[in-house]
Every structure is written in structure tokens, then in C-alpha cells.
Design a protein around this motif. Sequence first.
Motif, mmCIF file in Angstrom:
data_model
loop_
_atom_site.group_PDB
_atom_site.id
_atom_site.type_symbol
_atom_site.label_atom_id
_atom_site.label_comp_id
_atom_site.label_asym_id
_atom_site.label_seq_id
_atom_site.Cartn_x
_atom_site.Cartn_y
_atom_site.Cartn_z
ATOM 1 N N GLU A 197 56.509 29.197 20.250
ATOM 2 C CA GLU A 197 57.018 28.718 21.541
ATOM 3 C C GLU A 197 57.951 27.526 21.310
ATOM 4 O O GLU A 197 57.709 26.690 20.442
ATOM 5 C CB GLU A 197 55.861 28.294 22.442
ATOM 6 N N GLY A 198 59.003 27.503 22.100
ATOM 7 C CA GLY A 198 59.939 26.389 22.023
ATOM 8 C C GLY A 198 61.077 26.580 21.036
ATOM 9 O O GLY A 198 62.056 25.829 21.067
ATOM 10 N N LYS A 199 60.962 27.586 20.179
ATOM 11 C CA LYS A 199 62.012 27.815 19.173
ATOM 12 C C LYS A 199 63.102 28.735 19.719
ATOM 13 O O LYS A 199 62.906 29.460 20.705
ATOM 14 C CB LYS A 199 61.405 28.434 17.912
ATOM 15 N N ASN A 200 64.234 28.714 19.010
ATOM 16 C CA ASN A 200 65.367 29.587 19.343
ATOM 17 C C ASN A 200 65.489 30.686 18.295
ATOM 18 O O ASN A 200 65.170 30.463 17.118
ATOM 19 C CB ASN A 200 66.678 28.792 19.357
ATOM 20 N N LEU A 243 58.023 35.942 27.199
ATOM 21 C CA LEU A 243 59.120 36.725 26.633
ATOM 22 C C LEU A 243 58.649 37.749 25.608
ATOM 23 O O LEU A 243 59.428 38.550 25.113
ATOM 24 C CB LEU A 243 60.151 35.798 25.989
ATOM 25 N N SER A 244 57.373 37.712 25.263
ATOM 26 C CA SER A 244 56.834 38.699 24.323
ATOM 27 C C SER A 244 56.999 40.098 24.903
ATOM 28 O O SER A 244 56.518 40.382 26.004
ATOM 29 C CB SER A 244 55.350 38.423 24.049
ATOM 30 N N ALA A 245 57.695 40.960 24.158
ATOM 31 C CA ALA A 245 58.006 42.314 24.626
ATOM 32 C C ALA A 245 58.811 42.981 23.521
ATOM 33 O O ALA A 245 59.107 42.371 22.491
ATOM 34 C CB ALA A 245 58.826 42.289 25.918
ATOM 35 N N SER A 248 76.810 53.015 25.161
ATOM 36 C CA SER A 248 77.170 54.244 25.866
ATOM 37 C C SER A 248 78.442 54.827 25.284
ATOM 38 O O SER A 248 79.352 54.102 24.888
ATOM 39 C CB SER A 248 77.354 54.002 27.366
ATOM 40 N N VAL A 249 78.453 56.131 25.202
ATOM 41 C CA VAL A 249 79.613 56.875 24.729
ATOM 42 C C VAL A 249 80.011 57.828 25.836
ATOM 43 O O VAL A 249 79.170 58.502 26.405
ATOM 44 C CB VAL A 249 79.273 57.649 23.445
ATOM 45 N N ALA A 250 81.282 57.882 26.136
ATOM 46 C CA ALA A 250 81.778 58.731 27.229
ATOM 47 C C ALA A 250 81.052 58.414 28.529
ATOM 48 O O ALA A 250 80.810 59.308 29.337
ATOM 49 C CB ALA A 250 81.615 60.208 26.866
ATOM 50 N N GLY A 251 80.670 57.174 28.687
ATOM 51 C CA GLY A 251 80.070 56.723 29.931
ATOM 52 C C GLY A 251 78.628 57.123 30.116
ATOM 53 O O GLY A 251 77.752 56.305 30.360
ATOM 54 N N ASN A 252 78.389 58.380 29.947
ATOM 55 C CA ASN A 252 77.131 58.962 30.359
ATOM 56 C C ASN A 252 76.003 58.837 29.357
ATOM 57 O O ASN A 252 74.870 58.548 29.707
ATOM 58 C CB ASN A 252 77.401 60.455 30.589
ATOM 59 N N GLN A 253 76.305 59.082 28.122
ATOM 60 C CA GLN A 253 75.269 59.240 27.123
ATOM 61 C C GLN A 253 75.002 57.921 26.411
ATOM 62 O O GLN A 253 75.919 57.272 25.917
ATOM 63 C CB GLN A 253 75.692 60.311 26.113
ATOM 64 N N PHE A 254 73.727 57.546 26.373
ATOM 65 C CA PHE A 254 73.312 56.298 25.734
ATOM 66 C C PHE A 254 72.726 56.597 24.358
ATOM 67 O O PHE A 254 72.052 57.607 24.155
ATOM 68 C CB PHE A 254 72.222 55.622 26.555
ATOM 69 N N TYR A 255 72.944 55.656 23.457
ATOM 70 C CA TYR A 255 72.278 55.680 22.156
ATOM 71 C C TYR A 255 71.539 54.361 22.005
ATOM 72 O O TYR A 255 72.138 53.290 22.128
ATOM 73 C CB TYR A 255 73.298 55.858 21.027
ATOM 74 N N PHE A 256 70.254 54.486 21.743
ATOM 75 C CA PHE A 256 69.394 53.303 21.697
ATOM 76 C C PHE A 256 69.139 52.859 20.269
ATOM 77 O O PHE A 256 69.034 53.676 19.347
ATOM 78 C CB PHE A 256 68.049 53.608 22.362
ATOM 79 N N GLY A 257 68.998 51.551 20.103
ATOM 80 C CA GLY A 257 68.472 51.021 18.861
ATOM 81 C C GLY A 257 66.970 51.276 18.789
ATOM 82 O O GLY A 257 66.355 51.731 19.753
ATOM 83 N N THR A 258 66.379 50.955 17.645
ATOM 84 C CA THR A 258 64.953 51.223 17.439
ATOM 85 C C THR A 258 64.064 50.161 18.068
ATOM 86 O O THR A 258 62.858 50.324 18.107
ATOM 87 C CB THR A 258 64.617 51.338 15.946
ATOM 88 N N GLY A 259 64.691 49.098 18.573
ATOM 89 C CA GLY A 259 63.909 48.090 19.267
ATOM 90 C C GLY A 259 63.510 46.931 18.368
ATOM 91 O O GLY A 259 63.354 47.084 17.154
ATOM 92 N N THR A 260 63.350 45.772 18.976
ATOM 93 C CA THR A 260 62.845 44.577 18.300
ATOM 94 C C THR A 260 61.587 44.135 19.022
ATOM 95 O O THR A 260 61.645 43.823 20.218
ATOM 96 C CB THR A 260 63.881 43.439 18.327
ATOM 97 N N SER A 261 60.492 44.135 18.311
ATOM 98 C CA SER A 261 59.220 43.719 18.898
ATOM 99 C C SER A 261 59.074 42.213 18.730
ATOM 100 O O SER A 261 58.952 41.712 17.607
ATOM 101 C CB SER A 261 58.065 44.446 18.211
ATOM 102 N N LEU A 262 59.092 41.516 19.837
ATOM 103 C CA LEU A 262 59.046 40.051 19.819
ATOM 104 C C LEU A 262 57.670 39.570 20.246
ATOM 105 O O LEU A 262 57.161 39.958 21.299
ATOM 106 C CB LEU A 262 60.096 39.488 20.766
ATOM 107 N N THR A 263 57.103 38.714 19.435
ATOM 108 C CA THR A 263 55.843 38.056 19.782
ATOM 109 C C THR A 263 56.080 36.560 19.759
ATOM 110 O O THR A 263 56.532 36.020 18.733
ATOM 111 C CB THR A 263 54.734 38.418 18.786
ATOM 112 N N VAL A 264 55.777 35.909 20.852
ATOM 113 C CA VAL A 264 55.909 34.458 20.923
ATOM 114 C C VAL A 264 54.512 33.860 20.866
ATOM 115 O O VAL A 264 53.655 34.183 21.699
ATOM 116 C CB VAL A 264 56.616 34.025 22.217
ATOM 117 N N ILE A 265 54.302 33.028 19.863
ATOM 118 C CA ILE A 265 52.962 32.467 19.671
ATOM 119 C C ILE A 265 52.939 30.990 20.061
ATOM 120 O O ILE A 265 53.901 30.284 19.826
ATOM 121 C CB ILE A 265 52.491 32.668 18.222
ATOM 122 N N PRO A 266 51.836 30.571 20.652
ATOM 123 C CA PRO A 266 51.748 29.170 21.120
ATOM 124 C C PRO A 266 51.804 28.180 19.955
ATOM 125 O O PRO A 266 51.368 28.487 18.863
ATOM 126 C CB PRO A 266 50.396 29.107 21.823
#
Lengths: 113, 110
Positions: free
Chosen positions: B15-18, B83-85, B92-110
Motif C-alpha cells: 500500500e502507498g507504493k507506485n 485496487l487488488s484485481a 481492437s482491430v477493424a473496430g469490432n474485434q478485440f484481442y486481450f492480453g493475458t492479464g496482470t493479477s495485482l495484489t496490494v498488501i497492507p
Amino acid sequence: DVKVTQSSRYLVKRTGEKVFLECVQDMDHENMFWYRQDPGLGLRLIYFSYDVKMKEKGDIPEGYSVSREKKERFSLILESASTNQTSMYLCASSFYGETYEQYFGPGTRLTVT
Amino acid sequence: ELKVEQNPLFLSMQEGKNYTIYCNYSTTSDRLYWYRQDPGKSLESLFVLLSNGAVKQEGRLMASLDTKARLSTLHITAAVHDLSATYFCAVSVAGNQFYFGTGTSLTVIP
């Protein structure tokens, strides 16, 4: 507020069963999408539709089919469920506009045993 | 094949970090999206970035887009537990179709 609803939050089916997942949106969006989400793989597009009765394959359409008979409703069909189709299924919708932003439903966690 | 890569995949911060999450993509696109997903929940839209140099801020989160470098960043300022999530970027390519990244799992610890 845009609302995208999915027919079930949790579903357990047996191998070989035919499975229907339904998605309904209430904002008159032209585009609808079905994704599956698996750990470490992110979201992968199965099928999408940009109009009634129209469909396009996404990246992983094998083993799935879709139906869009009405603008607000987009169904995902597993013709013969298999264990490797155990996953979280997410529906989304969007409209043609500046952002093409997609709005997601709550998801259906499907387990195939 | 379009690729969207996020790093780090897992992030544990006090918590408190950037910190900054990075999203690189492999093809031309001028639309980039950031979503948040809480455990067991669906995706919630955070930001839509529509042009090179776009910057958007909401609370402790700030997103930016450099289309020439094919890079977007999500900067977290003074992290709090709420903010943990898991955070996803999508292109988006050609407007319609999205390509997603694999995600970043963030854990904020006290």
C-alpha cells in the motif's frame, strides 16, 4: 446503464451433452461476442455477430456454434460437451460508435464432467 | 497473428507504493482498452484510449497510449487494497474485434 445478462452463473454438464448458453443485452447493440476465459490464457474469442443471423468465427470456434435470431440475444451452443470445454464463458456486446467499447455479462462457469 | 502482451503477469505491491503495468501489442491499432476483473466477477471497463498520446485518469489509475511504440501503460499511484484485481488490456482491430492480453493479477498488501 448497459445491461448484459447470461442465463446461468454456474452450470454442470456431462460429457456428450448439448449445452446452450444464452446472452441477452438491452441496449440495442449491433455486435455481440462470446469469449472463454482460462487461467494464463486471458480471453479468447469464440464467435461474434455483427447483425441478426450473421456470425463470424473468432480464434477458437472448434466445438462451438452460435445462433442470433433476434438482435438482443446471442446463444452459444456446445454440440457435444467435452471436458476441455470446462471454462468461464463471457458474453459481451458493443455498438458501432467512436469507441466500440465492449460491455460484459457476469459470466457462466461451465464444468463438464 | 496479433499478440497482446502484458507484464508483469503477477504483481504484489505494498500500500502507498507506485507501479506501472505495461501492455505491448504487435499490430497497428489506435484503440486500446483497459478492464478490471475482480475474482469471480466479470470485466469492468476502466479506460478507452483512442489516439496516440491519449492519457486518461480515474482516481489512482492513469492510462496512456503510444501507438508508435505500440505500448500502453497503466500507472498505479499510492496503491490501496481496493485496487487488488486482475487488469486486462485489449486492442481492437477493424473496430469490432478485440484481442486481450493475458492479464496482470495485482495484489496490494497492507
